[in-house]
Design an enzyme around this catalytic site. Structure first.
Site, PDB file in Angstrom:
ATOM      1  N   ASP A  35       0.678  -1.246  -0.004  1.00  0.00           N
ATOM      2  CA  ASP A  35       0.021   0.103   0.121  1.00  0.00           C
ATOM      3  C   ASP A  35       0.777   1.189   0.061  1.00  0.00           C
ATOM      4  O   ASP A  35       0.812   2.107  -0.856  1.00  0.00           O
ATOM      5  CB  ASP A  35      -0.864   0.074   1.189  1.00  0.00           C
ATOM      6  CG  ASP A  35      -2.059   1.087   1.464  1.00  0.00           C
ATOM      7  OD1 ASP A  35      -2.158   1.690   0.131  1.00  0.00           O
ATOM      8  OD2 ASP A  35      -2.631   1.224   2.342  1.00  0.00           O
ATOM      9  N   GLY A 125       0.993 -10.427   4.598  1.00  0.00           N
ATOM     10  CA  GLY A 125       2.165  -9.715   5.278  1.00  0.00           C
ATOM     11  C   GLY A 125       1.967  -9.238   6.624  1.00  0.00           C
ATOM     12  O   GLY A 125       1.344 -10.261   7.418  1.00  0.00           O
TER      13      GLY A 125
END
Length: 170
Positions: A35, A125
């Site tokens: 992101d 993650g």
């Protein structure tokens, strides 16, 4: 029509595809990992569109398992498809939410007319999803999707994640 699936180690912000999928958080305002990298490399146009989406469409944030598109800004892709994967929990099976993140991303890609899409390992993650299971869900969902996307690239940042996705592809 079946989707060609490839796995590769690399930086998703460099993927030359129609659409890059961002493993976003619900705020749509950037963060860490994929992101943050997409927002940094893509530049301010992505954040500006995300802020508009928050103001107009998603005042409480993008729900887990949903997806929405913005410009790709300075990325080589044409669009970024933001999706929110679930945080892994041993107390609750959230596999359907993870599958939905992939399915909804492909649905948005179809709406855009995207033929090539690059995915990261959503939820694998900081959201803690065990990588082999995340890979299995991702590959099964993409294989089972009814989509106009012709090629999906899983662009993965580490050798262990690449190995898990390659094993899931077979």
């Amino acid at each position: 029509m079946s989707v060609e699936i490839v796995t590769e180690r690399g930086d998703i912000t460099e993927a030359e595809v129609d659409a890059v999928v961002n493993a976003a958080n619900s705020t749509l305002l950037g963060g860490g990992g994929v992101d943050g990298a997409i927002h940094r490399r893509g530049g301010p146009d992505i954040l500006a569109e995300c802020k508009r989406l928050r103001a107009d469409t998603y005042p409480d944030g993008l729900p887990t398992g949903q997806a929405v598109a913005t410009t790709a800004g300075n990325l080589p892709a044409r669009w970024v498809i933001h999706t929110v994967g679930p945080v892994y929990a041993t107390s609750e099976d959230r596999s359907d939410q993870l599958a939905s993140a992939y399915h909804e991303s492909l649905r948005v890609a179809d709406e855009l007319g995207a033929r090539t899409v690059a995915f990261p390992a959503i939820s694998a993650g900081v959201y803690g999803w065990p990588v082999p299971d995340a890979a299995r869900i991702a590959v099964e969902t993409v294989r089972g999707a009814r989509t106009g996307v012709s090629r999906v690239r899983f662009v993965l940042f580490s050798d262990d994640v690449l190995a898990a996705f390659a094993a899931a592809v077979g």
